[in-house]
Design a protein around this motif. Structure first.
Motif, short mmCIF file in Angstrom:
data_model
loop_
_atom_site.label_atom_id
_atom_site.label_comp_id
_atom_site.label_asym_id
_atom_site.label_seq_id
_atom_site.Cartn_x
_atom_site.Cartn_y
_atom_site.Cartn_z
N PHE A 220 31.93 29.93 40.82
CA PHE A 220 32.11 30.24 42.24
C PHE A 220 31.50 31.56 42.67
O PHE A 220 31.34 31.81 43.86
CB PHE A 220 33.61 30.25 42.58
CG PHE A 220 34.33 29.00 42.18
CD1 PHE A 220 33.91 27.76 42.64
CD2 PHE A 220 35.41 29.04 41.32
CE1 PHE A 220 34.55 26.60 42.25
CE2 PHE A 220 36.07 27.90 40.92
CZ PHE A 220 35.64 26.66 41.39
N GLY A 221 31.19 32.43 41.71
CA GLY A 221 30.65 33.74 42.05
C GLY A 221 31.74 34.79 42.15
O GLY A 221 32.89 34.49 42.49
N GLY A 222 31.38 36.04 41.87
CA GLY A 222 32.36 37.11 41.85
C GLY A 222 32.99 37.42 43.18
O GLY A 222 34.07 38.02 43.24
N ALA A 223 32.37 37.02 44.30
CA ALA A 223 32.91 37.31 45.63
C ALA A 223 33.98 36.33 46.07
O ALA A 223 34.66 36.56 47.07
CB ALA A 223 31.77 37.33 46.66
N HIS A 224 34.14 35.24 45.32
CA HIS A 224 35.14 34.24 45.72
C HIS A 224 36.54 34.83 45.59
O HIS A 224 36.86 35.47 44.58
CB HIS A 224 35.00 32.99 44.85
CG HIS A 224 35.71 31.79 45.39
ND1 HIS A 224 37.08 31.62 45.28
CD2 HIS A 224 35.25 30.70 46.07
CE1 HIS A 224 37.42 30.48 45.85
NE2 HIS A 224 36.33 29.91 46.33
N PRO A 225 37.42 34.61 46.58
CA PRO A 225 38.76 35.22 46.52
C PRO A 225 39.59 34.77 45.33
O PRO A 225 40.42 35.53 44.84
CB PRO A 225 39.41 34.79 47.85
CG PRO A 225 38.59 33.65 48.35
CD PRO A 225 37.21 33.88 47.86
N ASP A 226 39.37 33.57 44.84
CA ASP A 226 40.13 33.11 43.67
C ASP A 226 39.84 33.98 42.44
O ASP A 226 40.73 34.17 41.60
CB ASP A 226 39.82 31.65 43.35
CG ASP A 226 40.63 30.68 44.19
OD1 ASP A 226 41.49 31.15 44.98
OD2 ASP A 226 40.43 29.46 44.07
N VAL A 227 38.62 34.47 42.33
CA VAL A 227 38.28 35.30 41.17
C VAL A 227 39.11 36.58 41.18
O VAL A 227 39.69 36.97 40.15
CB VAL A 227 36.77 35.62 41.15
CG1 VAL A 227 36.44 36.59 40.02
CG2 VAL A 227 35.96 34.34 41.01
N ALA A 228 39.22 37.21 42.33
CA ALA A 228 40.03 38.43 42.43
C ALA A 228 41.50 38.13 42.16
O ALA A 228 42.20 38.91 41.50
CB ALA A 228 39.86 39.05 43.81
N ASN A 229 41.98 36.99 42.66
CA ASN A 229 43.39 36.62 42.44
C ASN A 229 43.67 36.35 40.97
O ASN A 229 44.73 36.74 40.45
CB ASN A 229 43.73 35.40 43.29
CG ASN A 229 43.76 35.72 44.77
OD1 ASN A 229 44.02 36.84 45.17
ND2 ASN A 229 43.50 34.72 45.60
N ILE A 230 42.74 35.68 40.30
CA ILE A 230 42.92 35.41 38.86
C ILE A 230 42.92 36.73 38.08
O ILE A 230 43.71 36.90 37.15
CB ILE A 230 41.82 34.47 38.35
CG1 ILE A 230 41.93 33.10 39.01
CG2 ILE A 230 41.93 34.31 36.83
CD1 ILE A 230 40.70 32.22 38.82
N GLU A 231 42.04 37.65 38.46
CA GLU A 231 41.99 38.94 37.78
C GLU A 231 43.32 39.67 37.90
O GLU A 231 43.79 40.29 36.93
CB GLU A 231 40.87 39.81 38.38
CG GLU A 231 39.47 39.37 37.97
CD GLU A 231 38.41 40.23 38.63
OE1 GLU A 231 38.70 40.87 39.66
OE2 GLU A 231 37.28 40.26 38.11
N LYS A 232 43.94 39.62 39.07
CA LYS A 232 45.23 40.28 39.26
C LYS A 232 46.30 39.65 38.37
O LYS A 232 47.09 40.35 37.73
CB LYS A 232 45.66 40.22 40.72
CG LYS A 232 46.97 40.93 41.01
CD LYS A 232 47.36 40.84 42.46
CE LYS A 232 48.65 41.64 42.72
NZ LYS A 232 49.77 41.21 41.87
N VAL A 233 46.33 38.32 38.34
CA VAL A 233 47.31 37.62 37.50
C VAL A 233 47.06 37.95 36.03
O VAL A 233 48.00 38.15 35.25
CB VAL A 233 47.25 36.10 37.75
CG1 VAL A 233 48.15 35.35 36.79
CG2 VAL A 233 47.65 35.78 39.19
#
Length: 255
Positions: A220-233
């Motif tokens: 999906f690319g690093g800018a996709h919001p799911d990537v940031a959410n997964i990183e937080k989890v």
């Protein structure tokens, strides 16, 4: 918005996804972009009669856009209106199921977790009956139901459901599919948020989230919001694992 309108005019209902999906990268829009497109879609078709399927699709797109932009109360109003309209029209069950699924998601984010869980339990049963265990909609409802069970700390039920559904998703949808990744993400969260999790459970959760994050970033690319959410989890899961390992090491040192 104009490109999406023209695509629907030329290609019919099968092109309606142009309102929420980029034709170049084939990824769904998100955040304020999908919200703006939702309003544009609604304004384009609001004059259509209730029986026109395009009006219902526009309501769905608007509700999804409001939801994606965290306007949950507004999304709830749109989805309740859409469900009432479908019931007035005597719409088939498969159409009502989709709207009720969106409604259950909105209930959850408004803090109505018990209501959401009961609706998702019913939706999972109905989609299984309508489309079978291997259909994408059934797998989506399985994940949604598991999320609700986890929120209500019914961890064993959530884990059992996901262990049953994840292999099906991998086989039918593929390892890189968004829903497959979402199910693995949910499973990892259920593992590490359980107060009774073993050290092996916590390590499995971290390993799973690391793999899901890498795959999501690639697909999906690093800018996709799911990537940031997964990183937080993932950060939260690592913190829980470190605390458990530190406590174990201290306990052994005191022996």
């Amino acid at each position: 918005a104009r490109q999406a309108e023209v695509a629907v005019e030329r290609g019919g209902e099968q092109c309606f996804e142009r309102w929420d999906t980029c034709r170049l990268c084939e990824q769904e829009y998100h955040g304020t972009v999908i919200c703006a497109l939702g309003w544009a879609c609604w304004k384009t078709y609001v004059g259509r009669p209730e029986a026109d399927e395009t009006l219902g699709r526009a309501m769905t797109t608007l509700g999804n856009g409001l939801y994606a932009a965290s306007h949950f109360e507004d999304a709830l109003s749109v989805r309740e209106a859409e469900l009432a309209m479908l019931r007035r029209l005597g719409a088939p069950d498969y159409q009502i199921v989709v709207v009720q699924s969106n409604l259950a998601n909105t209930y959850e984010l408004l803090g109505r977790e018990e209501e959401s869980m009961h609706m998702r339990e019913d939706l999972y049963s109905r989609t299984s009956d309508i489309w079978g265990e291997e259909d994408r909609e059934t797998l989506l409802e399985a994940n949604n139901y598991a999320m609700s069970l986890g929120d209500l700390r019914r961890f064993e039920e959530a884990k059992a459901l996901l262990r049953k559904s994840m292999p099906v998703a991998r086989r039918v949808l593929g390892q890189d599919d968004h829903l497959t990744l979402r199910m693995r993400w949910t499973y990892a969260e259920v593992l590490y948020t359980d107060d009774g999790a073993t050290l092996d459970d916590l390590r499995e959760a971290v390993a799973t989230l690391e793999d899901v994050e890498r795959t999501a970033r690639r697909v999906f690319g690093g800018a996709h919001p799911d990537v940031a959410n997964i990183e937080k989890v993932l950060q939260d899961a690592r913190a829980v694992l470190r605390a458990r390992e530190t406590g174990l090491a201290e306990a052994l040192a005191d022996m």
